[in-house]
Motif scaffolding. Structure first.
Motif, short mmCIF file in Angstrom:
data_model
loop_
_atom_site.label_atom_id
_atom_site.label_comp_id
_atom_site.label_asym_id
_atom_site.label_seq_id
_atom_site.Cartn_x
_atom_site.Cartn_y
_atom_site.Cartn_z
N TYR A 88 0.87 -1.16 0.00
CA TYR A 88 0.00 0.00 0.00
C TYR A 88 0.91 1.22 0.00
N ASN A 89 0.74 2.10 -1.01
CA ASN A 89 1.64 3.25 -1.17
C ASN A 89 3.10 2.78 -1.29
N ASP A 90 3.26 1.64 -1.99
CA ASP A 90 4.58 1.06 -2.28
C ASP A 90 5.34 0.63 -1.03
N GLN A 91 4.62 0.47 0.10
CA GLN A 91 5.25 -0.02 1.31
C GLN A 91 4.82 -1.48 1.53
N PRO A 92 5.79 -2.40 1.65
CA PRO A 92 5.44 -3.83 1.71
C PRO A 92 4.90 -4.25 3.08
N THR A 93 3.90 -5.15 3.01
CA THR A 93 3.37 -5.77 4.22
C THR A 93 3.28 -7.27 3.96
N PRO A 94 4.00 -8.09 4.71
CA PRO A 94 3.93 -9.54 4.50
C PRO A 94 2.53 -10.07 4.81
N VAL A 95 2.10 -11.05 4.02
CA VAL A 95 0.82 -11.71 4.26
C VAL A 95 1.11 -13.04 4.93
#
Length: 465
Positions: free
Chosen positions: A429-436
């Protein structure tokens, strides 16, 4: 590459000339008779590397030479008389995408050119109408028209020119001679080959034993291929090991016509990126020579470790001693070296290095690629497709596994779930990674969000109401 001052004095099909020597005669005192003059000029101006040097180049990456005992003597005679050997390679232009598997015999032809010999390319515009039965357990179903074959031939030659020096090659279409044959000529030619001989072909023998039909036009194919060698007076024919029967049949027909018999130089089949089957576009395991440098780089990095030596030997000119040193190092660096060598030959060294640096950033180093595809999803269409998820979709949410599937990154939610469990999925989101971490977790759907599944699959989401 060594410039050849004169062309071979053998007559070419249909009165094609062998080139003028007038520019040489002005500066040379030569014997009076024309034949003696030509021999004199050849000995003075035609030079070839030592025989052992030629043999070392020819034998590299070759599986079989038949008959091998004749090769050295043929090269010696060529060098002594200053007469280039005529090196034949035939291709049926049934398709237009040249991949690295096709380049193996083409590279060998280029090596022969660099040794001073004459490349002769046969465009099988008539054999293509039959279809090569080699290695097939059934007859080809698709028949090409003459216009389709010629269009393919033009595209094919444009790609072949990236490997073979076409400015110094002869290019012939076998329709030039087969198109002029009468039916009586065809009968006479077929009378030189027996059915028993034809059934010694491995593919025909297997089909005969299995009761699979062998059509008469298929039997004509190896005869036509062999007759090409007679017409162009082939000294050496290049191809794969599956062509052995046709190569040997050509020797028989040449002997029948009082000609020198050709030698078959056969290369191994280049395996594809799966490491098991021959490289082929239909199998999806190929690297095309007209692909972009970065696409080629990505594919080279998938080459199985146990295929690396074969790729170096067949696709590069790096010495095998240096190849051993490269392969003794880290596998990733070895693949980088291989990719740079091959890509540099079909594009440029600069483009090969740029592709390597980009791969390192985007794949090896984990940075995002610059050409991320966009996937557009309609919420109303998704609700109709996934009614069980309607409640979440009305709130612009969807489970991680379902999202990966509907975006086309993986074909099933079970595969997506396994990847998530392995820690291989992130959303941005907004090129910021969040691991799933949970396949069932409901992700908020936003325009321009990124979904990355594994190292190579990534897409940008666009939402339609």
């Amino acid at each position: 590459m060594r410039e050849r001052e004169i062309q071979p004095d053998r007559p070419l099909p249909h009165g094609r000339g062998s080139g003028s020597t007038s520019h040489i005669l002005k500066n040379v005192t030569a014997p009076r008779h024309a034949a003696a003059t030509l021999r004199f000029l050849k000995k003075r101006f035609m030079t070839f590397p030592p025989i052992e040097e030629q043999l070392a180049v020819i034998r590299r990456g070759v599986e079989k030479i038949v008959p091998e005992e004749e090769l050295a003597s043929r090269l010696t005679k060529s060098r002594d008389t200053g007469t280039p050997l005529r090196i034949k390679y035939g291709i049926d232009p049934t398709g237009i995408d040249v991949h690295l598997g096709h380049t193996v015999p083409l590279r060998k032809m280029r090596q022969f050119q660099e040794l001073g010999h004459q490349a002769v390319i046969i465009i099988g515009n008539y054999t293509a109408l039959v279809g090569d039965p080699s290695g097939r357990d059934h007859a080809r179903s698709k028949k090409l028209t003459a216009d389709e074959v010629e269009a393919n031939a033009q595209d094919y030659l444009a790609q072949v020119g990236k490997v073979v020096d076409l400015s110094k090659a002869e290019v012939h279409r076998n329709g030039d001679w087969f198109g002029k044959m009468s039916f009586a000529d065809v009968i006479q030619l077929c009378g030189k080959v027996t059915v028993a001989q034809m059934l010694t072909r491995d593919d025909f023998a297997k089909r005969h034993a299995a009761g699979t039909p062998i059509f008469m036009h298929e039997c004509l194919y190896p005869i036509m291929q062999a007759w090409d060698s007679v017409v162009i007076k082939s000294d050496i024919e290049l191809g794969g090991t599956e062509q052995l029967y046709s190569f040997m049949l050509a020797r028989d027909l040449q002997q029948d016509q009082g000609l020198s018999q050709q030698i078959g130089v056969m290369s191994p089949i280049l395996v594809g990126l799966d490491g098991e089957r021959r490289m082929g576009k239909s199998l999806g395991n190929y690297i095309g020579i007209s692909e972009s440098p970065y696409e080629m780089m990505k594919k080279f990095m998938q080459v199985p470790d146990n295929c690396m030596k074969m790729y170096f030997e067949l696709l590069t000119s790096i010495s095998m001693a240096d190849v051993k040193t490269i392969l003794d190092g880290h596998p990733k660096e070895a693949k980088m070296s291989l990719a740079r060598a091959v890509i540099g030959g079909y594009h440029s060294s600069e483009q090969a290095n740029e592709a390597a640096e980009r791969w390192q950033r985007e794949v090896g180093g984990g940075e995002l690629p610059t050409d991320i595809p966009t996937v557009t999803l309609s919420l109303s269409a998704l609700i109709a497709q996934l009614p069980q998820c309607a409640a979440d979709l009305n709130q612009r949410k969807l489970s991680a596994a379902q999202l990966i599937k509907v975006m086309g990154l993986f074909p099933s939610t079970s595969e997506a779930s396994r990847l998530i469990a392995q820690g291989g999925v992130s959303v941005y989101y907004n090129d910021q990674p969040t691991p799933v971490t949970d396949a069932k977790s409901a992700l908020t759907l936003e325009d321009n969000m990124l979904v990355k599944a594994g190292k190579k699959k990534i897409a940008r989401l666009k939402i339609q109401e």
